[in-house]
Design a protein around this motif. Structure first.
Motif, PDB file in Angstrom:
ATOM      1  N   ASP A  32      32.706  45.517  22.556  1.00  0.00           N
ATOM      2  CA  ASP A  32      32.761  46.198  23.838  1.00  0.00           C
ATOM      3  C   ASP A  32      33.695  45.435  24.784  1.00  0.00           C
ATOM      4  O   ASP A  32      34.303  44.424  24.395  1.00  0.00           O
ATOM      5  CB  ASP A  32      31.371  46.394  24.435  1.00  0.00           C
ATOM      6  CG  ASP A  32      30.658  45.093  24.782  1.00  0.00           C
ATOM      7  OD1 ASP A  32      31.313  44.033  24.888  1.00  0.00           O
ATOM      8  OD2 ASP A  32      29.428  45.143  24.956  1.00  0.00           O
ATOM      9  N   VAL A  33      33.812  45.900  26.018  1.00  0.00           N
ATOM     10  CA  VAL A  33      34.755  45.279  26.954  1.00  0.00           C
ATOM     11  C   VAL A  33      34.400  43.831  27.298  1.00  0.00           C
ATOM     12  O   VAL A  33      35.254  43.076  27.756  1.00  0.00           O
ATOM     13  CB  VAL A  33      34.908  46.115  28.245  1.00  0.00           C
ATOM     14  CG1 VAL A  33      35.556  47.447  27.932  1.00  0.00           C
ATOM     15  CG2 VAL A  33      33.580  46.320  28.929  1.00  0.00           C
ATOM     16  N   SER A  63      28.189  58.077  23.255  1.00  0.00           N
ATOM     17  CA  SER A  63      28.953  59.106  22.553  1.00  0.00           C
ATOM     18  C   SER A  63      30.265  58.556  22.029  1.00  0.00           C
ATOM     19  O   SER A  63      30.778  57.551  22.527  1.00  0.00           O
ATOM     20  CB  SER A  63      29.231  60.296  23.473  1.00  0.00           C
ATOM     21  OG  SER A  63      30.074  59.907  24.531  1.00  0.00           O
ATOM     22  N   ILE A  64      30.798  59.262  21.021  1.00  0.00           N
ATOM     23  CA  ILE A  64      32.113  58.927  20.461  1.00  0.00           C
ATOM     24  C   ILE A  64      32.865  60.234  20.237  1.00  0.00           C
ATOM     25  O   ILE A  64      32.345  61.158  19.608  1.00  0.00           O
ATOM     26  CB  ILE A  64      32.005  58.174  19.121  1.00  0.00           C
ATOM     27  CG1 ILE A  64      31.188  56.891  19.290  1.00  0.00           C
ATOM     28  CG2 ILE A  64      33.396  57.866  18.566  1.00  0.00           C
ATOM     29  CD1 ILE A  64      30.880  56.182  17.987  1.00  0.00           C
ATOM     30  N   GLU A  65      34.067  60.303  20.770  1.00  0.00           N
ATOM     31  CA  GLU A  65      34.958  61.445  20.566  1.00  0.00           C
ATOM     32  C   GLU A  65      36.192  60.940  19.829  1.00  0.00           C
ATOM     33  O   GLU A  65      36.627  59.809  20.049  1.00  0.00           O
ATOM     34  CB  GLU A  65      35.393  62.047  21.903  1.00  0.00           C
ATOM     35  CG  GLU A  65      34.257  62.469  22.807  1.00  0.00           C
ATOM     36  CD  GLU A  65      33.527  63.694  22.329  1.00  0.00           C
ATOM     37  OE1 GLU A  65      34.170  64.566  21.713  1.00  0.00           O
ATOM     38  OE2 GLU A  65      32.302  63.768  22.548  1.00  0.00           O
ATOM     39  N   TRP A  66      36.771  61.788  18.965  1.00  0.00           N
ATOM     40  CA  TRP A  66      38.005  61.408  18.290  1.00  0.00           C
ATOM     41  C   TRP A  66      39.009  62.533  18.405  1.00  0.00           C
ATOM     42  O   TRP A  66      38.639  63.704  18.563  1.00  0.00           O
ATOM     43  CB  TRP A  66      37.767  61.034  16.819  1.00  0.00           C
ATOM     44  CG  TRP A  66      37.345  62.175  15.939  1.00  0.00           C
ATOM     45  CD1 TRP A  66      36.066  62.617  15.717  1.00  0.00           C
ATOM     46  CD2 TRP A  66      38.190  63.028  15.163  1.00  0.00           C
ATOM     47  NE1 TRP A  66      36.065  63.683  14.855  1.00  0.00           N
ATOM     48  CE2 TRP A  66      37.371  63.955  14.502  1.00  0.00           C
ATOM     49  CE3 TRP A  66      39.565  63.101  14.980  1.00  0.00           C
ATOM     50  CZ2 TRP A  66      37.873  64.936  13.655  1.00  0.00           C
ATOM     51  CZ3 TRP A  66      40.069  64.090  14.135  1.00  0.00           C
ATOM     52  CH2 TRP A  66      39.226  64.987  13.482  1.00  0.00           C
ATOM     53  N   THR A  73      26.327  53.164  26.607  1.00  0.00           N
ATOM     54  CA  THR A  73      25.200  53.597  27.434  1.00  0.00           C
ATOM     55  C   THR A  73      25.281  52.980  28.821  1.00  0.00           C
ATOM     56  O   THR A  73      24.710  53.520  29.768  1.00  0.00           O
ATOM     57  CB  THR A  73      23.850  53.221  26.780  1.00  0.00           C
ATOM     58  OG1 THR A  73      23.843  51.813  26.538  1.00  0.00           O
ATOM     59  CG2 THR A  73      23.645  53.984  25.486  1.00  0.00           C
ATOM     60  N   ASP A  74      26.001  51.880  28.939  1.00  0.00           N
ATOM     61  CA  ASP A  74      26.169  51.221  30.224  1.00  0.00           C
ATOM     62  C   ASP A  74      27.617  50.751  30.351  1.00  0.00           C
ATOM     63  O   ASP A  74      28.104  50.017  29.492  1.00  0.00           O
ATOM     64  CB  ASP A  74      25.213  50.018  30.321  1.00  0.00           C
ATOM     65  CG  ASP A  74      25.267  49.326  31.666  1.00  0.00           C
ATOM     66  OD1 ASP A  74      25.498  50.004  32.677  1.00  0.00           O
ATOM     67  OD2 ASP A  74      25.090  48.096  31.695  1.00  0.00           O
ATOM     68  N   GLY A  75      28.315  51.200  31.368  1.00  0.00           N
ATOM     69  CA  GLY A  75      29.688  50.760  31.577  1.00  0.00           C
ATOM     70  C   GLY A  75      30.698  51.845  31.295  1.00  0.00           C
ATOM     71  O   GLY A  75      30.358  52.995  31.015  1.00  0.00           O
ATOM     72  N   ASP A  76      31.960  51.456  31.364  1.00  0.00           N
ATOM     73  CA  ASP A  76      33.073  52.382  31.200  1.00  0.00           C
ATOM     74  C   ASP A  76      33.428  52.590  29.735  1.00  0.00           C
ATOM     75  O   ASP A  76      33.245  51.691  28.908  1.00  0.00           O
ATOM     76  CB  ASP A  76      34.306  51.842  31.931  1.00  0.00           C
ATOM     77  CG  ASP A  76      34.105  51.797  33.432  1.00  0.00           C
ATOM     78  OD1 ASP A  76      33.404  52.678  33.964  1.00  0.00           O
ATOM     79  OD2 ASP A  76      34.643  50.870  34.068  1.00  0.00           O
TER      80      ASP A  76
END
Length: 121
Positions: free
Chosen positions: A22-23, A35-38, A104-107
């Motif tokens: 993560d960041v 979520s995950i989009e591709w 779930t938390d953050g950008d």
């Protein structure tokens, strides 16, 4: 994270693997992802050739995986998704791919990749 460019025959599926953090630099686990989009886009004309949504639990592993599909190092990967051959319909093309991962938390953060296709002979 930007993955190395891969070359495949046109209309072939490809398994995309990555060690995703993560960041803040922590390895991602499925429960931390909302979520995950591709999407895949033909670099030449901007046409979207494939897209979809993924369930985090289907593509994110909570422990690092080491098997024959992962060759960069002995540490392993925690993300694997097989992109369909229909996302790479033409030969002799460059395709740009993007995974948008929303925690779930953050950008949101992104995985970026490129695939070059070759005509089948």
């Amino acid at each position: 994270m930007i993955a190395p460019r891969r070359t495949i025959p046109k209309a072939s599926s490809i398994a995309y693997t990555a060690r995703v953090r993560d960041v803040s630099g922590v390895l991602v686990v499925s429960s931390a992802v909302l979520s995950i989009e591709w999407s895949v886009v033909d670099h030449a004309d901007g046409t979207v050739t494939g897209s979809g949504s993924l369930a985090p639990s289907d593509v994110i592993f909570d422990t690092l995986q080491t098997d024959q599909i992962w060759t960069p190092d002995a540490t392993g990967y925690n993300f694997r998704h097989t992109l369909p051959g229909s996302a790479f319909p033409n030969g002799s093309r460059l395709y740009d791919g993007l995974y948008t991962i929303t925690p779930t938390d953050g950008d949101p953060f992104f995985l970026v990749f490129q695939v070059v296709t070759r005509d089948r002979y």
